[in-house]
Write an enzyme that holds these catalytic residues in place. Structure first.
Site, PDB file in Angstrom:
ATOM      1  N   GLU A   1       0.687  -1.200  -0.006  1.00 39.47           N
ATOM      2  CA  GLU A   1      -0.007  -0.079  -0.070  1.00 39.47           C
ATOM      3  C   GLU A   1       0.697   1.362  -0.124  1.00 39.47           C
ATOM      4  OE1 GLU A   1      -0.449  -2.727   1.967  1.00 39.47           O
ATOM      5  OE2 GLU A   1      -2.774  -3.264   1.656  1.00 39.47           O
TER       6      GLU A   1
ATOM      7  N   PHE B   1     -11.238  -7.456  13.755  1.00 40.34           N
ATOM      8  CA  PHE B   1     -10.383  -7.963  13.180  1.00 40.34           C
ATOM      9  C   PHE B   1      -9.883  -6.658  11.836  1.00 40.34           C
ATOM     10  CE2 PHE B   1      -8.952 -10.051   8.924  1.00 40.34           C
ATOM     11  CZ  PHE B   1      -7.636 -10.476   9.492  1.00 40.34           C
ATOM     12  N   GLN B   2      -8.619  -6.299  11.837  1.00 37.60           N
ATOM     13  CA  GLN B   2      -8.064  -5.298  10.959  1.00 37.60           C
ATOM     14  C   GLN B   2      -8.848  -3.880  11.185  1.00 37.60           C
ATOM     15  OE1 GLN B   2      -8.181  -6.902   6.729  1.00 37.60           O
ATOM     16  NE2 GLN B   2      -6.060  -7.640   7.199  1.00 37.60           N
TER      17      GLN B   2
ATOM     18  N   LYS C   1     -17.444  -0.567   6.179  1.00 38.98           N
ATOM     19  CA  LYS C   1     -17.926  -1.715   5.181  1.00 38.98           C
ATOM     20  C   LYS C   1     -19.462  -1.577   4.983  1.00 38.98           C
ATOM     21  CE  LYS C   1     -17.861  -6.672   4.216  1.00 38.98           C
ATOM     22  NZ  LYS C   1     -16.909  -6.907   3.065  1.00 38.98           N
TER      23      LYS C   1
ATOM     24  N   MET D   1      24.414   8.929   1.966  1.00 36.54           N
ATOM     25  CA  MET D   1      24.361  10.341   2.514  1.00 36.54           C
ATOM     26  C   MET D   1      24.556   9.989   3.887  1.00 36.54           C
ATOM     27  SD  MET D   1      24.093  13.575   1.974  1.00 36.54           S
ATOM     28  CE  MET D   1      23.205  13.839   0.302  1.00 36.54           C
TER      29      MET D   1
END
Lengths: 563, 162
Positions: free
Chosen positions: A49, A111-112, A161, A475
């Site tokens: 993502e 969940f999630q 949802k 760097m």
């Protein structure tokens, strides 16, 4: 008309002109994906993502549109945070849509489930948890309006949802009206008249332009202003391309790795006209010493940018395009007789500084990274869209690839995200399918989002990745060399993958150059062939080359280490 | 530059999360909050947050701009710039031994406070006023033994209609 939340989302996205979404499905967004595939919106399936957000960022900058992402709840949402924070720092318009658990489960540690609205509150321009299907269309419209207007930025919409899969009677949301959000577009004319007076009077003026010029599409107006008023121009990293890099008035980039003459000019000028910038610490160095002899004009659409870091003589709040257009009109009426004569000494001085120290390197037996970037510039005629990772690769790209046009340099400027370049190149390539898109990378940062090679292969994108491979986190190694007695704590990456084989494993092309002679051959081969798949070009470069000039952090920008 | 007290009156959309946006702005950018008070206004959907902060002039300018930048903030007033009235309400639970009871009631009378609860060993006093008045009554009651204090934080309005 009866529509589900997911259908309303698709309808509204189409109305907002969305034709591409970067995303990754998951449980909380199945209903949305189920509708998405019924539309003509292109979905780019990323492999992580974070890649989706950087790709949307690259897309937004190369297309000049709002970039859109769609991810699931929980880990899908948290993985977007770095990309969102980067877009926020660089003022890139994005709409990030995250799934959320059903409303009845919110707050139950489902969940999630994660409070992504809470997590992203400080790194979005605004965010929403959609409370009902009825409000969905209005929220989406507001989100796009907020993302693209004023100082642009990312807006997150969290959709539970059950909001997506509930069917309601759809009502047109109408135009967006927000009492509490009205960005100032047109600047105060009196303030601009003061600017013109200062321009007439100044002996040693400098323009310091930034990403605001590119975002407001005012490069032409800026160029006209500089030429008409006979003022040399420097830009921030984000402003590269806002002013032609081949113009005689061009001073090079300002700041920590800016050119000698840009930093000297800023320090010695009597008028600094800052447009679309926010005076980042990488630009100013020690703020007390920054443009200490100058009257400072600061034009920006975001009032919080003005007088945040640097005291200002003439603040101007407004859109850069509107401000420059008005200023150019005023200059037509202004007394600019013998303006060139007035500036003659100043330009002579700048010429001396230019001769005293130019961006340079010595090409010896091993390949110098600067040489690779310079060759890339030559072979592409300066026409490619360049994305970068972060670190030395980013600075060499900024120094040795000369940008003549806006929207051709795409980099994570403010947040400095390693792993930005490859997904951003994917987004840019999708926005500009006929252009050459090159990611200038380091061997460290390319590994941070290397999984997106699979996305590029799947989408048959001819993205080119140029790895300046020095086996170090260069760097940080450079800082350790200069300021930590060469104690290279954990910056040596001596277990990198074989990038050629890795490219091939992804189904892409892998090429490698280990000698100076091979550089041009590999670049030519990689750039001109393989129109249907990505290419990784691995350049094994000098391990301990450093980026110069360099201003130590917190020092005045005139205190440059030159070699 | 010297830090001064600034009373900011902030009109905001009455939407979930607005307070957290403001609190998050202050904590994220390292600004101070001395007190904070939120309630609805006469207008539906609009709340007023009265926030007291300590900052020097350039910083308070920056704070006001940052607040205005929040999408849900409608308007920010710096009350300290002009004439305003301020009030705060406190409830003070003070130990009330038989020998002190008359004294406490005298103080309550002088300060035009109210006793809102009486127990075997305490009075709970409601006091309204500006900061000075609240500080004064606290110092007078302290010798008797203050058990607990609850305060609302300051609210304020301009003297003129704005």
């Amino acid at each position: 008309m009866k529509l589900s939340g997911a259908q309303i989302l698709m309808k509204t996205l189409r109305e907002e002109g969305v034709d591409t979404i970067f995303g990754y499905p998951g449980g909380a967004v199945i209903d949305i994906y189920d509708e998405l595939v019924k539309t003509d919106i292109r979905h780019v399936l990323v492999r992580h993502e974070q890649g989706a957000v950087h790709a949307a960022d690259g897309y937004a900058r190369a297309a000049g549109k709002v970039g859109v992402c769609l991810v699931t709840s929980g880990p899908g949402a948290t993985n977007t945070v770095t990309g969102i924070a980067s877009a926020y720092m660089d003022s890139i318009p994005l709409v990030v849509i995250t799934g959320q658990v059903p409303r009845g489960l919110i707050g139950n540690d489902a969940f999630q489930e994660v409070d992504i609205v809470g997590i992203t509150r400080p790194c979005t321009k605004h965010n929403y948890l959609v409370e009902s299907t009825d409000s969905l269309a209005r929220v989406i419209k507001e989100a796009f309006y907020i993302a693209r207007s004023g100082r642009p930025g990312p807006v997150l919409i969290d959709i539970p949802k059950d909001v997506a899969n509930t069917t309601v009677d759809y009502k047109e949301p109408g135009d967006v009206k927000m009492r509490s959000y009205n960005p100032t577009i047109n600047p105060n004319k009196r303030q601009l008249q003061k600017v013109v007076k200062l321009v007439e009077k100044a002996r040693r003026p400098v323009i310091f332009a930034g990403g605001g010029i590119i975002l407001s599409k005012s490069s032409e107006e800026l160029t006209r202003f500089a030429r008409q008023a006979q003022i040399p121009v420097t830009t921030s990293l984000m402003g590269l391309g806002a002013f032609p890099g081949s113009d005689p008035f061009w001073l090079g980039m300002i700041g920590m790795h800016g050119t000698y003459r840009a930093n000297m000019c800023t320090s010695e000028c009597d008028l600094l006209i800052a447009i679309g910038v926010r005076f980042d610490d990488r630009v100013t160095g020690k703020t007390d010493a920054f443009a200490a002899q100058a009257e400072i004009v600061h034009i920006d659409i975001d009032p919080t940018s003005i007088r945040k870091n640097i005291p200002v003589t003439v603040p101007v709040v407004g859109d850069c395009h509107a401000a420059l257009t008005t200023l150019n009109g005023m200059l037509d009426e202004a007394d600019l007789t013998d303006i060139a004569g007035k500036r003659e000494q100043w330009f002579a001085r700048i010429g001396e500084w230019k001769n005293l120290s130019r961006l340079a390197y010595v090409q010896g037996e091993t390949i110098k990274p600067q040489y690779v970037v310079e060759k890339l510039y030559e072979l592409t005629g300066g026409d490619a869209i360049i994305t970068t990772e972060v670190g030395q690769n980013q600075m060499w790209a900024a120094q040795f690839y000369h940008f003549n046009r806006p929207n051709h340099f795409i980099t994570s400027g403010g947040l400095g995200v390693m792993g930005f370049g490859l997904p951003a190149a994917i987004g840019a390539q999708i926005a500009q399918p006929d252009r050459l898109v090159v990611d200038i990378a380091g061997d460290g940062s390319i590994q941070m989002n290397i999984q997106e090679m699979a996305t590029a292969v799947q989408c048959r994108l001819p993205v080119k990745v140029v790895i300046l491979n020095n086996g170090y986190l260069g760097m940080v190694r450079q800082w350790q060399e200069l300021f930590y007695d060469k104690r290279y704590a954990c910056t040596c990456m001596d277990h990198a993958p074989d990038f050629v084989k890795l490219a091939e494993a992804f189904g892409a092309v892998g090429l490698r150059a280990t000698t100076v002679d091979e550089v041009e051959t590999v670049l030519k081969k990689g750039l001109s062939n393989y129109k249907d798949r990505p290419v990784i070009m691995d350049f094994v470069v000098d391990k301990e080359e450093s980026v110069y000039p360099m201003v130590p952090a917190g020092a005045p920008i005139t205190e440059m280490l030159l070699v | 530059m010297a830090e001064e007290k600034h009373v900011l009156s902030i009109l905001v959309d009455n939407k979930p999360g607005v307070l957290s946006r403001i609190a998050g702005l202050f904590s994220g950018r390292g600004y101070n909050i001395d007190s904070l008070c939120v309630a609805e206004t006469m207008e539906e959907g609009v709340s007023r947050i009265t926030l007291v902060t300590q900052a020097n002039l350039p910083l308070v300018e920056q704070i006001k701009k940052q607040l205005n930048k929040l999408i849900n903030v409608i308007k920010v007033f710096d009350m300290t710039e002009t004439e305003y009235v301020q009030r705060e309400l406190a409830m003070i639970k003070v130990t009330a031994k038989p020998e002190n009871r008359a004294e406490i009631l005298r103080i309550v009378d002088i300060f035009r406070c109210k006793v809102v609860d009486v127990g075997a060993e305490h009075y709970t006093i409601e006091v309204t006023g500006d900061e000075g008045k609240l500080a004064a009554i606290r110092s007078l009651l302290r010798p008797m033994g203050i058990k607990e204090i609850a305060r609302t934080g300051m609210i304020a309005l301009f003297r003129d209609v704005k």
